[in-house]
Design a protein around this motif. Structure first.
Motif, PDB file in Angstrom:
ATOM      1  N   PRO A  47     -10.194  45.419 -74.676  1.00  0.00           N
ATOM      2  CA  PRO A  47     -10.553  44.674 -75.890  1.00  0.00           C
ATOM      3  C   PRO A  47     -11.589  43.572 -75.691  1.00  0.00           C
ATOM      4  N   PHE A  48     -11.819  43.121 -74.446  1.00  0.00           N
ATOM      5  CA  PHE A  48     -12.811  42.061 -74.243  1.00  0.00           C
ATOM      6  C   PHE A  48     -14.207  42.566 -74.598  1.00  0.00           C
ATOM      7  N   ALA A 187     -12.530  41.834 -79.514  1.00  0.00           N
ATOM      8  CA  ALA A 187     -12.482  42.790 -80.626  1.00  0.00           C
ATOM      9  C   ALA A 187     -11.019  43.017 -80.965  1.00  0.00           C
ATOM     10  N   GLU A 188     -10.699  43.079 -82.257  1.00  0.00           N
ATOM     11  CA  GLU A 188      -9.311  43.249 -82.676  1.00  0.00           C
ATOM     12  C   GLU A 188      -9.162  44.535 -83.482  1.00  0.00           C
ATOM     13  N   PRO A 189      -8.006  45.198 -83.355  1.00  0.00           N
ATOM     14  CA  PRO A 189      -7.766  46.400 -84.160  1.00  0.00           C
ATOM     15  C   PRO A 189      -7.654  46.059 -85.644  1.00  0.00           C
ATOM     16  N   ASP A 190      -8.107  46.973 -86.481  1.00  0.00           N
ATOM     17  CA  ASP A 190      -7.908  46.862 -87.924  1.00  0.00           C
ATOM     18  C   ASP A 190      -6.617  47.604 -88.250  1.00  0.00           C
ATOM     19  N   MET A 191      -5.660  46.918 -88.842  1.00  0.00           N
ATOM     20  CA  MET A 191      -4.372  47.543 -89.118  1.00  0.00           C
ATOM     21  C   MET A 191      -4.453  48.606 -90.203  1.00  0.00           C
ATOM     22  N   PRO A 199     -16.896  42.825 -81.337  1.00  0.00           N
ATOM     23  CA  PRO A 199     -16.532  41.703 -80.473  1.00  0.00           C
ATOM     24  C   PRO A 199     -17.171  40.402 -80.937  1.00  0.00           C
ATOM     25  N   THR A 200     -16.422  39.316 -80.838  1.00  0.00           N
ATOM     26  CA  THR A 200     -16.926  38.003 -81.239  1.00  0.00           C
ATOM     27  C   THR A 200     -17.583  37.250 -80.090  1.00  0.00           C
ATOM     28  N   ALA A 226      -9.597  29.853 -79.342  1.00  0.00           N
ATOM     29  CA  ALA A 226      -8.529  30.380 -80.173  1.00  0.00           C
ATOM     30  C   ALA A 226      -8.567  31.902 -80.203  1.00  0.00           C
ATOM     31  N   GLY A 227      -7.419  32.515 -80.432  1.00  0.00           N
ATOM     32  CA  GLY A 227      -7.319  33.969 -80.511  1.00  0.00           C
ATOM     33  C   GLY A 227      -6.237  34.495 -79.594  1.00  0.00           C
ATOM     34  N   TYR A 228      -6.241  35.808 -79.400  1.00  0.00           N
ATOM     35  CA  TYR A 228      -5.263  36.460 -78.540  1.00  0.00           C
ATOM     36  C   TYR A 228      -5.774  36.511 -77.099  1.00  0.00           C
ATOM     37  N   TRP A 229      -4.889  36.140 -76.161  1.00  0.00           N
ATOM     38  CA  TRP A 229      -5.193  36.204 -74.729  1.00  0.00           C
ATOM     39  C   TRP A 229      -4.123  37.041 -74.037  1.00  0.00           C
ATOM     40  N   GLY A 230      -4.577  37.927 -73.136  1.00  0.00           N
ATOM     41  CA  GLY A 230      -3.663  38.755 -72.374  1.00  0.00           C
ATOM     42  C   GLY A 230      -3.727  38.417 -70.897  1.00  0.00           C
ATOM     43  N   PHE A 231      -2.579  38.520 -70.228  1.00  0.00           N
ATOM     44  CA  PHE A 231      -2.470  38.252 -68.790  1.00  0.00           C
ATOM     45  C   PHE A 231      -1.745  39.433 -68.158  1.00  0.00           C
TER      46      PHE A 231
END
Length: 261
Positions: A47-48, A187-191, A199-200, A226-231
């Protein structure tokens, strides 16, 4: 030891894998106002950079923890196609029944994925978090997965510009020296469709952003946006082989950061 501690308290932009695989448990919101079924998408993706989408099989397990009680959600899953910036792949859409106040911890144990380019299997055991009515109940507790990242900050309202600390464990025991890839959901999925947003931001120069857990299994990351972060703690799990090949059993956690207003 000094160098290890320094690595654990700051994210380092150093070359790791050219692209980071991340299993998403994506919901549009993390803080839920009204009771109801919250849509969720399970996607194995990059997604990055809005990169390659991997085909996801029906997970071994998909469930939620609320007030310490486990509810199986695997029956809500339906196969869907997801289109990223490079290709389309098999994914799933399900729902989370959010009724009472409190935390809803989502957990997915996927079928190991064969990565032909590396000749290994990857199994990203993933957690994400929802909350209703700002009542904390479960976010700080272990789910009891083979490997997981236990958050030390409330994971659904992290302050952008602050820090996030996690504890990497395997079979309940801290994992020292775990390599942790850090991914921003640019980039985020569209539901409502099968596609992703544009991507922003662009991926970091130097490859994947990486931190290392300290001698007690902890790591801290300064959250810049701000936003979603994954580890993803790579290979932190106890299983190391699947069908005669190397297995990277990873612990993944997703958090949501917000700007102060």
């Amino acid at each position: 030891m000094k160098n290890l501690l320094l690595a654990a308290t700051a994210a380092l932009a150093i070359p790791a894998m050219a692209q980071a695989h991340f299993l998403l448990e994506y919901t549009t919101d993390t803080m839920i106002d009204a009771p109801g079924d919250v849509p969720v998408k399970l996607i194995f993706w990059h997604p990055f950079e809005n990169g390659h989408v991997m085909d996801l099989e029906l997970p071994e397990e998909f469930y939620m923890i609320h007030n310490g009680e486990k509810t199986d959600l695997k029956g809500t899953l339906e196969p869907v196609e997801f289109t990223g910036g490079e290709n389309s792949g098999a994914a799933f859409k399900g729902s989370v029944p959010v009724k009472r106040s409190g935390d809803y911890v989502l957990a997915t144990v996927p079928v190991p994925y064969y990565e032909a380019s590396e000749d290994i299997y990857i199994q990203q055991i993933t957690k994400a978090f929802l909350n209703r009515n700002e009542l904390p109940t479960d976010w700080m507790n272990s789910v009891g997965l083979p490997t997981e990242i236990i958050p030390l900050n409330k994971p659904y309202n992290v302050i952008a510009g602050g820090t996030f600390t996690g504890l990497v464990v395997a079979n309940g025991e801290p994992v020292a020296g775990a390599e942790i890839e850090i991914e921003y959901m640019a980039a985020e999925p569209d539901m409502d469709s099968a596609a992703s947003s544009a991507p922003t931001v662009s991926p970091m120069a130097g490859g994947s952003v990486v931190a290392v857990s300290d001698a007690d299994g902890y790591f801290t990351f300064g959250v810049p946006k701000a936003g979603y972060w994954g580890f993803a703690a790579l290979g932190s799990g106890p299983a190391t082989e699947h069908e005669g090949k190397e297995l990277s059993q990873d612990a993944v956690i997703w958090i949501r950061a917000w700007n102060m207003e």
